[in-house]
Design a protein around this motif. Structure first.
Motif, PDB file in Angstrom:
ATOM      1  N   LYS A  32       0.741  -1.128  -0.100  1.00  0.00           N
ATOM      2  CA  LYS A  32      -0.037   0.152   0.104  1.00  0.00           C
ATOM      3  C   LYS A  32       0.843   1.182  -0.027  1.00  0.00           C
ATOM      4  O   LYS A  32       0.446   2.354  -0.624  1.00  0.00           O
ATOM      5  N   ASP A  33       1.969   1.258   0.661  1.00  0.00           N
ATOM      6  CA  ASP A  33       2.614   2.450   0.974  1.00  0.00           C
ATOM      7  C   ASP A  33       3.554   2.694  -0.246  1.00  0.00           C
ATOM      8  O   ASP A  33       3.442   4.065  -0.890  1.00  0.00           O
ATOM      9  N   ASP A  34       4.346   1.739  -1.071  1.00  0.00           N
ATOM     10  CA  ASP A  34       5.123   1.819  -2.403  1.00  0.00           C
ATOM     11  C   ASP A  34       5.012   0.786  -3.172  1.00  0.00           C
ATOM     12  O   ASP A  34       5.999  -0.178  -3.076  1.00  0.00           O
ATOM     13  N   PRO A  35       3.944   0.725  -4.009  1.00  0.00           N
ATOM     14  CA  PRO A  35       3.901  -0.552  -4.778  1.00  0.00           C
ATOM     15  C   PRO A  35       5.007  -0.522  -5.813  1.00  0.00           C
ATOM     16  O   PRO A  35       5.094  -1.758  -5.812  1.00  0.00           O
ATOM     17  N   ARG A  36       5.497   0.375  -6.260  1.00  0.00           N
ATOM     18  CA  ARG A  36       6.666   0.252  -7.230  1.00  0.00           C
ATOM     19  C   ARG A  36       7.888  -0.267  -6.579  1.00  0.00           C
ATOM     20  O   ARG A  36       8.507  -1.247  -7.129  1.00  0.00           O
TER      21      ARG A  36
END
Length: 384
Positions: free
Chosen positions: A40-44
């Motif tokens: 959720k925070d940083d999918p990439r």
């Protein structure tokens, strides 16, 4: 949240690069507990790690049939990539995470940390750098320059350098106010240097105090309020915000006021006036009710206490919109029977017969006292 996601990502990359059996076990545990939070925070960033893990696992393809944990790890990665919790081996949904949160809350004594104060930095800061203060959330990624001391912190470093936190003027004022501990002096400095009551509360809550030390916030707040030559509503609004933040401030403030009510006879006139205005503010804002007077014996009131209660009641009766809300809190409750009767006698005897209130018309006061009595007796249905 205690740790920022960037630091967790660094740990994951470090484990993926080594990719030993123990590292796979740790990665599997991380995916179970914080995998979806990281997604959720940083999918990439998570996608890059998943691709890196898949590439790394190809060199261990011959061991897949023999190494069950590695197979579980790859299946969990696929489940996390596709947002499918059923594919994550051993995933128990939010229950496990909530359990860990409860344990962490007990360890930290219920202290709430916002995203702003999550532990930041990188793995290299922890392992190699001796100059960076990775544990200080205010420094973020400032690893190559000197970090200024946070003026609102009371950690061990700020205690050693308390003189640099307090200016000479504020330190002298704190000494004259008899704030004889570093905590009280720092709270005092925060209150004096704040832009408004919201800024003051936020800075006080970020001082890093435990529950016992937080009582000094209330002590300094009330003491500053009483020492003012004229009542300053700033302290009332600050107290309201603290009590709304957590019930422990309400409890501390209630007992503190009860202690002050016992000493009204020896209080200076200015302190008594400020305390009455402060208490009436809290009652009008529905932090306290008139039940705060249950500790007083109305049949044995001394003159300062009588004047104090008169000021509080007059201040409440001036506001027509607050009368119904304030007095209805005593209506219909058997435990407040004696207090209700005492207040009715007090208002009719001390307020109506007093000639010292020039800021309110006597006829208007009489009508509002009658209205308050009807509310206390339950003759008018409460709005609440």
């Amino acid at each position: 949240r205690r740790v920022h996601g960037d630091l967790i990502y660094d740990f994951i990359r470090f484990l993926v690069n080594r990719f030993s059996s123990d590292d796979v076990e740790l990665l599997l545990s991380l995916i179970r507990t914080v995998g979806f939070s990281l997604r959720k925070d940083d999918p990439r960033a998570l996608k890059e790690i998943i691709l890196q893990s898949e590439e790394k696992s190809k060199s261990f393809e011959s061991l897949l049939n023999d190494n069950i944990r590695l197979k579980f790890f790859l299946e969990s990665l696929i489940g996390l990539k596709n947002n499918n919790s059923k594919k994550i081996v051993g995933f128990q949904g939010l229950e496990e995470v909530d359990s860990l949160k409860r344990i962490l809350k007990v360890i930290t004594k219920g202290k709430i940390f916002s995203e702003e104060f999550a532990l930041r930095g990188s793995l290299n800061d922890i392992i190699g750098s001796t100059r960076s203060r990775w544990w200080d959330p205010s420094t973020e990624k400032q690893t190559d320059r000197e970090i200024p001391i946070n003026e609102t912190s009371i950690n061990s470093e700020s205690r050693r350098h308390s003189k640099s936190v307090l200016s000479d003027g504020i330190e002298d004022l704190a000494r004259r106010q008899r704030f004889n501990t570093d905590i009280r002096r720092n709270v005092f400095a925060v209150i004096l240097s704040s832009d408004d009551y919201i800024d003051a509360v936020d800075k006080c809550l970020n001082l890093g105090l435990n529950r016992v030390q937080e009582r000094d916030i209330v002590y300094v707040l009330v003491d500053c309020c009483l020492q003012e030559s004229i009542y300053n509503p700033f302290y009332g609004f600050m107290a309201v915000r603290l009590c709304q933040h957590h019930r422990r401030f309400y409890i501390t403030l209630k007992f503190f006021i009860w202690d002050k009510l016992k000493d009204l006879k020896t209080s200076a006139k200015e302190n008594l006036i400020n305390l009455s205005d402060f208490l009436s503010h809290l009652i009008r804002e529905q932090i306290f009710s008139l039940a705060i007077f249950t500790t007083l014996e109305f049949s044995q009131l001394d003159k300062p206490t009588v004047e104090f209660i008169k000021r509080v009641l007059i201040d409440i009766l001036k506001s027509e919109s607050k009368i119904k809300i304030v007095f209805s809190k005593l209506s219909g409750q058997p435990r407040y029977f004696m207090l209700r009767e005492s207040l009715k006698v007090f208002m009719n005897h001390f307020l109506l017969k007093s000639k010292k209130f020039n800021d309110i018309d006597l006829n208007l006061l009489q009508g509002r006292i009658k209205f308050a009595e009807e509310i206390i007796d339950g003759e008018i249905q409460s709005l609440l």
